[in-house]
Design a protein around this motif. Structure first.
Motif, PDB file in Angstrom:
ATOM      1  N   ALA A 333      -2.683   0.556  -5.067  1.00  0.00           N
ATOM      2  CA  ALA A 333      -2.107   1.890  -4.898  1.00  0.00           C
ATOM      3  C   ALA A 333      -0.605   1.865  -5.173  1.00  0.00           C
ATOM      4  CB  ALA A 333      -2.380   2.400  -3.482  1.00  0.00           C
ATOM      5  N   PHE A 334       0.077   0.853  -4.639  1.00  0.00           N
ATOM      6  CA  PHE A 334       1.525   0.770  -4.834  1.00  0.00           C
ATOM      7  C   PHE A 334       1.884   0.554  -6.305  1.00  0.00           C
ATOM      8  CE2 PHE A 334       5.402  -1.881  -5.029  1.00  0.00           C
ATOM      9  CZ  PHE A 334       6.302  -0.907  -4.637  1.00  0.00           C
ATOM     10  N   ASN A 335       1.176  -0.342  -6.986  1.00  0.00           N
ATOM     11  CA  ASN A 335       1.462  -0.587  -8.407  1.00  0.00           C
ATOM     12  C   ASN A 335       1.293   0.686  -9.230  1.00  0.00           C
ATOM     13  OD1 ASN A 335       2.057  -3.283  -8.005  1.00  0.00           O
ATOM     14  ND2 ASN A 335      -0.020  -3.989  -8.411  1.00  0.00           N
ATOM     15  N   ASN A 336       0.300   1.491  -8.892  1.00  0.00           N
ATOM     16  CA  ASN A 336       0.120   2.752  -9.606  1.00  0.00           C
ATOM     17  C   ASN A 336       1.213   3.752  -9.256  1.00  0.00           C
ATOM     18  OD1 ASN A 336      -2.435   3.130 -11.397  1.00  0.00           O
ATOM     19  ND2 ASN A 336      -3.121   1.834  -9.705  1.00  0.00           N
ATOM     20  N   CYS A 337       1.745   3.686  -8.035  1.00  0.00           N
ATOM     21  CA  CYS A 337       2.881   4.539  -7.676  1.00  0.00           C
ATOM     22  C   CYS A 337       4.110   4.223  -8.528  1.00  0.00           C
ATOM     23  CB  CYS A 337       3.226   4.381  -6.191  1.00  0.00           C
ATOM     24  SG  CYS A 337       2.117   5.245  -5.072  1.00  0.00           S
ATOM     25  N   ALA A 355       6.778   4.294  -1.164  1.00  0.00           N
ATOM     26  CA  ALA A 355       7.608   3.718  -0.100  1.00  0.00           C
ATOM     27  C   ALA A 355       6.800   3.544   1.181  1.00  0.00           C
ATOM     28  CB  ALA A 355       8.827   4.602   0.155  1.00  0.00           C
ATOM     29  N   TYR A 356       5.957   4.504   1.485  1.00  0.00           N
ATOM     30  CA  TYR A 356       5.113   4.405   2.678  1.00  0.00           C
ATOM     31  C   TYR A 356       4.171   3.207   2.580  1.00  0.00           C
ATOM     32  CZ  TYR A 356       1.491   5.743   6.078  1.00  0.00           C
ATOM     33  OH  TYR A 356       0.590   5.764   7.110  1.00  0.00           O
ATOM     34  N   ILE A 357       3.575   3.033   1.420  1.00  0.00           N
ATOM     35  CA  ILE A 357       2.629   1.928   1.237  1.00  0.00           C
ATOM     36  C   ILE A 357       3.336   0.587   1.363  1.00  0.00           C
ATOM     37  CG2 ILE A 357       1.108   0.764  -0.423  1.00  0.00           C
ATOM     38  CD1 ILE A 357       0.472   3.577  -1.555  1.00  0.00           C
ATOM     39  N   VAL A 358       4.426   0.410   0.595  1.00  0.00           N
ATOM     40  CA  VAL A 358       5.059  -0.902   0.543  1.00  0.00           C
ATOM     41  C   VAL A 358       5.801  -1.216   1.848  1.00  0.00           C
ATOM     42  CG1 VAL A 358       7.309  -0.261  -0.478  1.00  0.00           C
ATOM     43  CG2 VAL A 358       6.272  -2.467  -1.016  1.00  0.00           C
ATOM     44  N   ASP A 363       4.609  -4.193   4.563  1.00  0.00           N
ATOM     45  CA  ASP A 363       5.719  -4.823   5.306  1.00  0.00           C
ATOM     46  C   ASP A 363       6.863  -5.306   4.415  1.00  0.00           C
ATOM     47  OD1 ASP A 363       4.364  -4.477   7.771  1.00  0.00           O
ATOM     48  OD2 ASP A 363       3.173  -6.274   7.375  1.00  0.00           O
ATOM     49  N   ASP A 364       7.201  -4.519   3.410  1.00  0.00           N
ATOM     50  CA  ASP A 364       8.326  -4.852   2.536  1.00  0.00           C
ATOM     51  C   ASP A 364       9.313  -3.687   2.582  1.00  0.00           C
ATOM     52  OD1 ASP A 364      10.112  -5.555   0.570  1.00  0.00           O
ATOM     53  OD2 ASP A 364       8.612  -5.928  -0.993  1.00  0.00           O
ATOM     54  N   GLU A 366      12.509  -3.696   2.241  1.00  0.00           N
ATOM     55  CA  GLU A 366      13.556  -3.770   1.211  1.00  0.00           C
ATOM     56  C   GLU A 366      13.137  -3.014  -0.048  1.00  0.00           C
ATOM     57  OE1 GLU A 366      15.926  -7.090  -1.531  1.00  0.00           O
ATOM     58  OE2 GLU A 366      14.660  -7.741   0.149  1.00  0.00           O
ATOM     59  N   THR A 367      11.887  -3.232  -0.486  1.00  0.00           N
ATOM     60  CA  THR A 367      11.400  -2.536  -1.672  1.00  0.00           C
ATOM     61  C   THR A 367      11.216  -1.046  -1.386  1.00  0.00           C
ATOM     62  OG1 THR A 367      10.311  -4.523  -2.500  1.00  0.00           O
ATOM     63  CG2 THR A 367       9.528  -2.421  -3.364  1.00  0.00           C
ATOM     64  N   ALA A 368      10.796  -0.713  -0.175  1.00  0.00           N
ATOM     65  CA  ALA A 368      10.664   0.698   0.197  1.00  0.00           C
ATOM     66  C   ALA A 368      12.011   1.409   0.068  1.00  0.00           C
ATOM     67  CB  ALA A 368      10.133   0.821   1.621  1.00  0.00           C
ATOM     68  N   LEU A 369      13.063   0.764   0.560  1.00  0.00           N
ATOM     69  CA  LEU A 369      14.399   1.357   0.472  1.00  0.00           C
ATOM     70  C   LEU A 369      14.861   1.487  -0.980  1.00  0.00           C
ATOM     71  CD1 LEU A 369      16.099  -0.450   3.480  1.00  0.00           C
ATOM     72  CD2 LEU A 369      15.679   2.012   3.275  1.00  0.00           C
ATOM     73  N   PHE A 370      14.566   0.470  -1.785  1.00  0.00           N
ATOM     74  CA  PHE A 370      14.970   0.513  -3.195  1.00  0.00           C
ATOM     75  C   PHE A 370      14.290   1.679  -3.908  1.00  0.00           C
ATOM     76  CE2 PHE A 370      14.787  -0.503  -7.661  1.00  0.00           C
ATOM     77  CZ  PHE A 370      16.037  -1.042  -7.914  1.00  0.00           C
ATOM     78  N   LEU A 371      13.000   1.853  -3.642  1.00  0.00           N
ATOM     79  CA  LEU A 371      12.250   2.923  -4.300  1.00  0.00           C
ATOM     80  C   LEU A 371      12.758   4.290  -3.849  1.00  0.00           C
ATOM     81  CD1 LEU A 371       9.953   3.733  -6.154  1.00  0.00           C
ATOM     82  CD2 LEU A 371       8.364   3.441  -4.252  1.00  0.00           C
TER      83      LEU A 371
END
Length: 523
Positions: A333-337, A355-358, A363-364, A366-371
């Motif tokens: 799901a995240f890769n498709n996002c 961002a919700y998924i990752v 539990d990432d 850092e990547t959620a914030l980047f996105l």
């Protein structure tokens, strides 16, 4: 963070002209059938095989294009010959050969992206390049050199929109609308821009102004969908239905309109009337109608859609992301996002879901914030992005950064938010209060968000708020924590809420860890 998939409408997606054309959304709108013409390629093939020169290659490729018989190996060989001997080919012949090549490539990859990425690292590298300012400058020069070319002005507007330059984007799209007020590409692009900027009246104005809108299913769909967002009755609903049943258009040309009409009928409570439009939309969907059908299937369990089975749909990232999310396939799901965002980078929905998924499920943070920060480029004042940036900074114990976004969030007009978004913001206010040591205020905000969700009868948001509240009670060792731990442990969660089931498991594990630490301290 509380995530909610909001109501969806079939608003036109906005890509650059080349990819939009390759997707088949700009073909002649009047096509009586999907079937190829009765056209015999034998002579052209024979001539090509006998004498493989540029003239015979041109005859074969032109015949294949007119007939629709593009997939034979002889035709593809002729296409490659033309591309390999471009110095002997005319510009129009080379463009035609390149279109075959692009179509064949897209059919094999099912992806037409400005940049293909496979990993989060590649995504971050792309975003960090900051190439857009240079591209905007280059496109601006081209627009002034080709002032009468509406396509360049549309692209300039799209680029300005991606970086959140609303006023400049609207100025550029206005030039395009003056140059080509009845052009499908220009009108659909303008519609998406005005809706993105929440200027719905402007979108309707230009659609109404064009005499083409009533007879072009792509534009009729945009008019009906825009009216629906505004809570208005579209005057083109009946003519839209006539276009669908008239038999003068291909299933592909009608797919967005059919899914739009299906959505209206379902909203009015008539599955019986929606069903034929759903069936029509599924005959030859594009990425937008497929995502709408996937969303509708989650709203009404009588609609059964498997997005993965539609192998001919190009750029199906939104539908795939929603499908994988529903099934609990978080990484897919995240890769498709990510690909969904790269396809339409001005949209905030792939950012919110990704961002919700990752962050919450993988539990990432850092990547959620980047996105989320990448999404802020095109949506610099969006309250939910501000809310989610606040949330993940707090969860990451980055309180200084969290307060920066929280202060911006406090300045929004709370009453202008949807009821669902109010619940989200209430819960985040509670989180900030907890982490700032204001426990009583934090409890008050969380309990208010839970009550609001109950009043809306929104189980997903209610349970999500309870789960987040329980985590905070555990952290501060509140006397209430045992009650809420027992509550979520015994709580029945719908099988469709795989995300909440995952989060509950994390919090119950978290509570056990805290219990162990407390017990050890007492020893």
């Amino acid at each position: 963070m509380i995530f909610e998939i909001n109501e969806r409408r079939v608003i036109p997606n906005w890509r650059d002209f080349k990819r939009t054309w390759q997707l088949g959304e700009l073909n002649s709108s009047l096509r009586a059938t999907n079937k190829p013409l009765n056209f015999n390629l034998e002579r052209a093939v024979s001539d090509w095989k006998t004498n493989s020169n540029i003239g015979n290659a041109a005859d074969l490729v032109n015949s294949a294009y007119v007939s629709g018989l593009k997939s034979s190996q002889d035709v593809l060989d002729a296409v490659e010959f033309i591309r390999a001997n471009r110095d002997q080919a005319s510009a129009s012949l080379l463009d035609l050969a390149n279109s075959f090549f692009a179509e064949e490539k897209s059919n094999s990859q099912k992806s037409l992206l400005e940049l293909d990425i496979e990993t989060v690292e590649e995504f971050k590298a792309f975003i960090d390049k900051k190439t857009l300012p240079k591209l905007i400058h280059k496109t601006r020069i081209k627009a002034h050199n080709e002032f009468n070319n509406p396509i360049v002005w549309v692209e300039l507007a799209r680029l300005h929109s991606i970086v959140g330059q609303e006023e400049k984007a609207e100025k550029a799209i206005s030039v395009a609308l003056n140059l080509a007020p009845d052009n499908r590409f220009v009108l659909r692009s303008a519609t998406r821009l005005f809706i993105h900027n929440e200027k719905f009246d402007k979108a309707l104005y230009f659609l109404k102004k064009s005499p083409r809108t009533k007879s072009d299913p792509w534009l009729t769909s945009a008019h009906i969908a825009t009216s629906s967002i505004m809570g208005r009755f579209s005057t083109l609903i009946n003519s839209g239905k006539s276009l669908v049943i008239g038999g003068n258009f291909s299933s592909y040309d009608l797919t967005e309109l059919s899914s739009t009409l299906a959505t209206l009928e379902l909203k009015d409570g008539s599955f019986k009337k929606a069903k034929p439009f759903i069936e029509k939309a599924t005959l030859d969907p594009n990425d937008n109608s497929l995502a709408q059908l996937e969303w509708l299937s989650k709203e009404d369990n009588r609609i059964i859609i498997d997005p993965q089975s539609f192998t001919n749909v190009i750029n199906p990232f939104e539908a795939f992301a929603l499908d994988h999310f529903q099934k609990g396939n978080w990484k897919e799901a995240f890769n498709n996002c990510l690909k969904w965002f790269l396809d339409i980078p001005y949209s905030k929905r792939p950012v919110q879901l990704g961002a919700y998924i990752v962050g919450s499920l993988l539990d990432d943070n850092e990547t959620a914030l980047f996105l989320l920060k990448a999404g802020m480029n095109a949506n610099p004042f969006d309250p939910i992005l501000l809310n989610n940036l606040t949330y993940y900074h707090v969860i990451s114990n980055l309180m200084d950064e969290a307060i920066h976004y929280f202060n911006s969030l406090k300045n929004i007009d709370f009453h202008s938010l949807s009821d669902e978004n109010k619940i989200t913001v209430q819960a985040t206010f509670g989180l900030v209060a907890f982490r700032s040591g204001q426990i009583d205020i934090g409890e008050s905000f969380y309990e208010q968000s839970i009550r609001s969700a109950e009043l809306l009868k929104n189980d997903h948001m209610r349970i999500s708020a309870i789960l987040n509240y329980t985590r905070e009670l555990i952290i501060v060792k509140s006397p209430k924590k045992d009650h809420y731990i027992d509550l979520i442990d015994k709580m029945e969660i719908d099988d469709d809420f795989n995300d909440l089931i995952t989060i509950r498991k994390k919090i119950l594990g978290f509570s056990n860890d805290y219990h162990f630490v407390e017990h050890s301290d007492k020893q």
